[in-house]
Design a protein around this motif. Structure first.
Motif, PDB file in Angstrom:
ATOM      1  N   GLU A 103       0.811  -1.222   0.000  1.00 57.30           N
ATOM      2  CA  GLU A 103       0.000   0.000   0.000  1.00 57.30           C
ATOM      3  C   GLU A 103       0.838   1.263   0.000  1.00 57.30           C
ATOM      4  O   GLU A 103       0.307   2.356  -0.133  1.00 57.30           O
ATOM      5  N   GLY A 104       2.149   1.156   0.188  1.00 63.22           N
ATOM      6  CA  GLY A 104       3.026   2.319   0.075  1.00 63.22           C
ATOM      7  C   GLY A 104       2.936   3.339   1.195  1.00 63.22           C
ATOM      8  O   GLY A 104       3.252   4.504   0.990  1.00 63.22           O
ATOM      9  N   HIS A 105       2.540   2.924   2.399  1.00 63.52           N
ATOM     10  CA  HIS A 105       2.428   3.890   3.492  1.00 63.52           C
ATOM     11  C   HIS A 105       3.776   4.259   4.098  1.00 63.52           C
ATOM     12  O   HIS A 105       3.875   5.262   4.797  1.00 63.52           O
ATOM     13  N   HIS A 106       4.808   3.456   3.841  1.00 62.23           N
ATOM     14  CA  HIS A 106       6.086   3.680   4.535  1.00 62.23           C
ATOM     15  C   HIS A 106       6.963   4.660   3.794  1.00 62.23           C
ATOM     16  O   HIS A 106       7.894   4.283   3.093  1.00 62.23           O
ATOM     17  N   THR A 107       6.677   5.946   4.004  1.00 69.11           N
ATOM     18  CA  THR A 107       7.523   7.002   3.448  1.00 69.11           C
ATOM     19  C   THR A 107       8.837   7.038   4.239  1.00 69.11           C
ATOM     20  O   THR A 107       8.997   6.313   5.222  1.00 69.11           O
ATOM     21  N   LYS A 108       9.748   7.935   3.818  1.00 66.04           N
ATOM     22  CA  LYS A 108      11.070   7.973   4.455  1.00 66.04           C
ATOM     23  C   LYS A 108      10.963   8.160   5.959  1.00 66.04           C
ATOM     24  O   LYS A 108      11.664   7.515   6.732  1.00 66.04           O
TER      25      LYS A 108
ATOM     26  N   THR B  28       4.351   2.455  -4.527  1.00 68.44           N
ATOM     27  CA  THR B  28       2.923   2.711  -4.649  1.00 68.44           C
ATOM     28  C   THR B  28       2.493   3.635  -3.522  1.00 68.44           C
ATOM     29  O   THR B  28       3.235   3.874  -2.578  1.00 68.44           O
ATOM     30  N   GLY B  29       1.318   4.190  -3.640  1.00 72.07           N
ATOM     31  CA  GLY B  29       0.736   4.983  -2.558  1.00 72.07           C
ATOM     32  C   GLY B  29       1.572   6.191  -2.178  1.00 72.07           C
ATOM     33  O   GLY B  29       2.171   6.860  -3.023  1.00 72.07           O
ATOM     34  N   HIS B  30       1.633   6.475  -0.888  1.00 73.19           N
ATOM     35  CA  HIS B  30       2.318   7.669  -0.409  1.00 73.19           C
ATOM     36  C   HIS B  30       3.814   7.619  -0.678  1.00 73.19           C
ATOM     37  O   HIS B  30       4.449   8.639  -0.918  1.00 73.19           O
ATOM     38  N   GLU B  31       4.377   6.414  -0.622  1.00 71.58           N
ATOM     39  CA  GLU B  31       5.810   6.292  -0.890  1.00 71.58           C
ATOM     40  C   GLU B  31       6.101   6.751  -2.311  1.00 71.58           C
ATOM     41  O   GLU B  31       7.103   7.417  -2.583  1.00 71.58           O
TER      42      GLU B  31
END
Lengths: 265, 170
Positions: A71-76, B74-77
């Protein structure tokens, strides 16, 4: 800020795993006490609790993988959490082992009269450090080198090689565990053989437990690498496994020197 | 935690946000903000592909796309990575810099909604004072009671109240 949520952080969705883990811990502790005292059903409750804890770990970390990789929630900035968390956890593990090394030193540096005033205690037939333990000593660091090889492969984008390197890491780890298991089976003394047995088996036993956990962690990293989860920019889970593995390696070296080698002189 | 930025101009303004955030040094680029505001009003997932293609065709240099750096992002990353490749930071509007705000040339603070909390730390060096916190609202200027620095809000998002009341979408 992220377009759709105006900040770079991860506000986690409500989850049942913290409470299920707590209930598992409750069952484990109560069941454990019941088992060690004359109460019925202790063993059953203890096993149920342990299974529940393991299940919670599985589903909780599966959710973390879903939220991060899928889901790509793990930003820097979110990645800093698991990163620092892993480091601090390993520091707490160092403290844990420090206690066992202290216990061993306490008893061995000034041996009590009850054990003959000598170390190893009178009557204890220690394991020869230059046999299996000495064989295990290069095996675990080689496994550490293999995990570093895997890391470099990931950073270079060589995905297949990273899988092979992780397989090598795990194989070496399993060989180590196998040898330790054999030694345990054939040891001439048990955990109840004086303070020597207690400190020996507690220190090496917990180390073995950590080796098994680390091996499991590395197997999961191997599976994830195979599935393509790990990228050269972002592989916090793998780094945590590698740090943990190096920690396990260092603890073995301390064990070998202080308990196997010095403790047997 | 909040960060303050002091610009190299003679007298400076800073807007302070009560939220931890990474580094603060950057310049605000007008064009990217327009793309930011138009993108914010459309569905992020689809429009990002188009705006990126438009962006790359306008570039003369070879531009890296998100796919080249991290294909599975994907997403926020992915949004964060995209912004980094385009040379802007996503939390740009949290750290405005500029000369001391006066009535003729107010200090402009950008906002996604119709009002936001702003903190005035005063001018440069000796002119600094304890941070004065206030709500800055659209259409209403604000003058700091301590140093008389003048602030104005610029809405760069969908507007509306920041708590989302009256928002029929959510």
């Amino acid at each position: 800020m992220i377009e759709s949520q105006r900040h770079s952080y991860h506000l986690v969705d409500p989850s049942p795993w913290p409470i299920s883990g707590s209930l598992g811990a409750l069952a484990t502790t109560v069941g454990g006490v019941m088992y060690m005292h004359p109460f019925q059903g202790g063993a059953r409750l203890l096993s149920l609790g342990l299974i529940f804890i393991l299940y919670t770990m599985f589903v909780w970390w599966r959710d973390v993988l879903r939220e991060s990789t899928l889901e790509g929630h793990h930003t820097k900035v979110v990645q800093l959490g698991p990163r620092y968390g892993s480091i601090l956890f390993i520091v707490s593990e160092v403290m844990f082992f420090f206690a066992f090394f202290w216990a061993s030193s306490h008893s061995s540096l000034a041996p009590a009269v009850e054990i003959g005033g000598i170390w190893p205690p009178k009557g204890i037939e220690v394991l020869d450090p230059w046999e299996i333990p000495f064989l295990n000593t290069p095996i675990l660091p080689s496994s550490g080198a293999a995990v570093t090889w895997a890391h470099h492969a990931i950073l270079a984008g060589k995905e297949k090689r990273a899988v092979y390197a992780l397989v090598a890491t795990v194989l070496l780890a399993l060989v180590f565990t196998g040898f330790q298991g054999m030694e345990y089976y054939q040891a001439p003394f048990t955990i109840s053989d004086s303070i020597y047995g207690s400190t020996f088996f507690l220190a090496t036993g917990f180390h073995g437990f950590h080796v098994i956990i680390g091996t499991l962690f590395l197997i999961i990293c191997g599976i994830r690498q195979y599935l393509g989860h790990l990228t050269k920019e972002h592989h916090v889970g793998f780094e945590a496994a590698a740090w943990y593995w190096h920690f396990v390696d260092v603890v073995w070296l301390f064990l070998f020197v202080s308990i196997y080698w010095w403790g047997g002189i | 935690m909040w960060r303050r930025i002091v610009s190299t101009h003679l007298k400076s303004i800073s807007a302070v946000r009560s939220c931890a955030a990474p580094s603060c040094r950057h310049a605000v680029v007008e064009s990217t903000h327009f793309s930011l505001s138009t993108r914010a009003s459309s569905i992020p997932a689809h429009s990002s592909i188009f705006s990126r293609q438009i962006g790359s065709s306008a570039d003369t240099a070879v531009k890296k796309r998100v796919e080249d750096v991290m294909p599975i992002a994907t997403g926020h990353e992915k949004e964060e990575l995209e912004a980094e490749l385009e040379g802007r930071k996503l939390d740009d509007i949290d750290f405005p810099e500029g000369p001391f705000g006066t009535k003729e040339a107010p200090a402009v603070v950008k906002s996604y909604y119709d009002m936001r909390i702003v903190g005035c730390p005063g001018g440069e060096g000796e002119d600094e004072h304890d941070v004065v916190w206030f709500w800055l609202e659209k259409g209403k200027h604000f003058e700091c009671p301590v140093c008389t620095q003048y602030f104005k809000l610029e809405v760069v998002g969908p507007g509306g109240p920041p708590d989302g009341h009256g928002d029929d979408h959510h």
